[in-house]
Design an enzyme around this catalytic site. Sequence first.
Site, PDB file in Angstrom:
ATOM      1  CG  HIS A 105      51.970  -9.979  -4.759  1.00 13.13           C
ATOM      2  ND1 HIS A 105      51.373  -9.098  -3.897  1.00 13.13           N
ATOM      3  CD2 HIS A 105      51.593 -11.210  -4.340  1.00 13.13           C
ATOM      4  CE1 HIS A 105      50.672  -9.755  -2.992  1.00 13.13           C
ATOM      5  NE2 HIS A 105      50.780 -11.048  -3.237  1.00 13.13           N
ATOM      6  CD  GLU A 106      52.159 -14.363  -6.363  1.00 12.79           C
ATOM      7  OE1 GLU A 106      52.547 -15.063  -5.400  1.00 12.79           O
ATOM      8  OE2 GLU A 106      51.027 -13.835  -6.404  1.00 12.79           O
TER       9      GLU A 106
END
Lengths: 500, 500
Positions: free
Chosen positions: B264-265
Amino acid sequence: MSEKLNKLKDILGEVSDLNRAAAVLGWDQQVYMPPAGNEARGQQLGTLGKIAQEKFIADEVGVLLEGLKREFAGADPASDEVAMIRVASRNYEKARRVPPAFIVEQAVVTSRAYEAWIEARAKSDFSIFQPHLEEVVELVHKYISFFPPSDHPYDTLLDNYEPGMKTADVRAIFDSLRPRQVRLIKAITASKQVKDEFLHRKYNEKKLWDFGVDIVSKFGYDFSRGRQDKALHPFETTFSVNDVRITTRFEEENPIAMLFSTMHEAGHAMYEQGVNPKYERTSLESGTSLAVHESQSRMWENLVGRSLPFWEYFYPKFKKVFPAQLEGVSLKSFYKAINKVEPSMIRVNADEATYNLHIMLRLELEIAMVEGMVKIKDLPELWNTRMREYLGVTPPNDAKGVLQDIHWSAGSIGYFSTYALGNLVSAQLWEKINKDIANLDDQIRMGNFSELLGWLRKNIHQHGRKYEPQALVERVTGSKIKADAYVRYLTRKYSEIYGF
Amino acid sequence: MSEKLNKLKDILGEVSDLNRAAAVLGWDQQVYMPPAGNEARGQQLGTLGKIAQEKFIADEVGVLLEGLKREFAGADPASDEVAMIRVASRNYEKARRVPPAFIVEQAVVTSRAYEAWIEARAKSDFSIFQPHLEEVVELVHKYISFFPPSDHPYDTLLDNYEPGMKTADVRAIFDSLRPRQVRLIKAITASKQVKDEFLHRKYNEKKLWDFGVDIVSKFGYDFSRGRQDKALHPFETTFSVNDVRITTRFEEENPIAMLFSTMHEAGHAMYEQGVNPKYERTSLESGTSLAVHESQSRMWENLVGRSLPFWEYFYPKFKKVFPAQLEGVSLKSFYKAINKVEPSMIRVNADEATYNLHIMLRLELEIAMVEGMVKIKDLPELWNTRMREYLGVTPPNDAKGVLQDIHWSAGSIGYFSTYALGNLVSAQLWEKINKDIANLDDQIRMGNFSELLGWLRKNIHQHGRKYEPQALVERVTGSKIKADAYVRYLTRKYSEIYGF
């Protein structure tokens, strides 16, 4: 409280915030930043520095300071307010003399000089660095020209690192030190050399790290208000009195150095952690000078960390961690090994007995450069001649000679003496401490450093920049910086180790 | 080039430097800072923010922007310069409307509200937070009053997170989504639940970390221009296009979550790493909005990272790292387990099928607060009622209900919808990508993500803030943000997994 003073404090507070923000960016740059981030980081640091400078040298600050000097003319000269105004005025007057265009020029010249120095050192070719160093020295002359003439042009530079210190003072101190230190080294090198091959075996990095952390925790470095990380070059940096960080490094070929580097930086850090919190965000925050700072780092590293009582406590524990490496090595042998004296090329690796001579050599060359008494192209030869004279060694190449230090490429001429002065101050304080704490050796032998740290907190740390360095040393020890205590310390220590 | 434009760029550059310096300080605060450093860090961040704001809202900037708008009135509206001036003007006009005194007041109120929220959540006692949230909502009303009336007062807030987006737009999108998403969840919960107990065994943190790093390296997150560290809450942060960092965390009770948090990051980070470097230090640097940013993170986390082709490539490798934990677990079982749907209390742990409903609930409550249609003290009951309605679950206490998110305590009302919009955009882009790259699944099945990343770079990343979010989505997919693609995606995926 004075409205003017509040206004000044607001401005100094913002300047401090900017400078300490820059310190965080600098720390990250050396500790965690991916190299690709370097260009943007340079720009960010440039902007922070520029804005801090603009805010500090604003006309408004000058008006405030003038008003405050009048307002506090009759106040207690020993008060915090008077000291705060004095230090801020001093810095303001110096900063105002330097035109912003010069700062830009300096940044450009030193940034190119730094690149050239990296290349010159890698290739061990002074001629690559020479034209840049010439430019740096020209800049230094220009810088000096912004200031009123002093007894010696070098005074202007020295004052940036060691407020109030004069070239003549340093020369007098070094002149009194040099012959005695050279004599001492002769006596040592005439004696039987100590054995230290067991220091150069394989030591596990993690275990050394942990041992170092354990040592400095016992010293009183407060990890709840700091932390240690790895970096290429060990340093201490302050983000606030409650966030003072250190870095260390591991060198395969000299593993034990990690312990002493950790103690050294923790010495700096304990100074910063001990400054009175009420000085935060004012002109009195942080330690008072580079020499006094260095006296703290060298004290914990050498006077404490290379002493016999210290290892009487720690050696059994150390041996437990590294039984194979230290098999059959007695406490006494270990103590001698970590204090081995060997005239060598590289300043940062020098032992206590030879270190100051590296500094004296640099001071002489710097003064000659500032006086224009030496051609830059002749520096390598001059360097090597002096090395033979002082230490009896000849650098095999310029990388291990005149090119070894970063300072000149950064324009930091005037900095070096503070290292040697720090050594002297550490011993001078040590004699006084041992008068005040009669059984200090016994305390150290028990791994108890709290009374020592308490003494330093009370007499040195808490004051921040309130006292000028020479005044502080005199206030505490009864005399200005002198070489005698350091010579006594070295002579006692090495005559015992080398048996002369 | 225009002298005015150069002048503007100088100022925007300094503002960017200050903001990105603040980002470094914020990163350190969450990653490495000792807690004792927090107070000084807050002050430093406050000073950086204040100076950046002062520099940006200076009259000089307004004069420059007016002049530039005239100068570029006839220029190509698609040019970088026009976009730069448009975005800077927009931000300038918004920033000028907010009085500095309000910013100070907001900082004070939200800092106290944050403390109260921490305590309230720990004690699961909404009454501790209630008076502070009332103050926050009052502030929000005051903030809205600085702006000209819009169709709905909530528009003013939303526009800060999603430029150009209207409350009515979001409501229309959510209204079209809600019934279909509720229906889908009903179908899922009526089906046989999938097994996932093997995901909750003991997994070694270091091995998971390494596996996550390997995944995102393959994605194309460039570690030479970034790094990953541990933090309490995972986040992405940008110090320059060449230094874009991520953080992740390890949770004992949900170890696999680390992989998805890393993906995600990294999705956010690849967006930032892909912005055209020529936009650095201008109003066009960084991604264009929170929703478009979230579309990137959710795409890599979910559309890619929770897909069957992805695990066809990675599962054999993953099983080699964790043979005991995954013994007897087939690829299909693993794939189903990581896509398990289970209506639950906590937004950040919600699966893809239920996540958006958490957001819709928050949007409704926020709009009701802004409209003054709800008493703050009634929020917990309202929250729980909606949870039952949408998800069929009732929070056992307020900590797991109305108190779970930090946003309101920080005054960030208007933020939440961007999470759900990001999900919708990710699916909308995904349909277009799969048209443009016919064999994308096959590429992913081979662990090859370069064409996908290239597509995103070309169509989304490189543009930075040049296009407003809705315009960008329309430009790329042919339509503004809509729910249809996301519903199609969820339906196809879950009907296959749950067999309905």
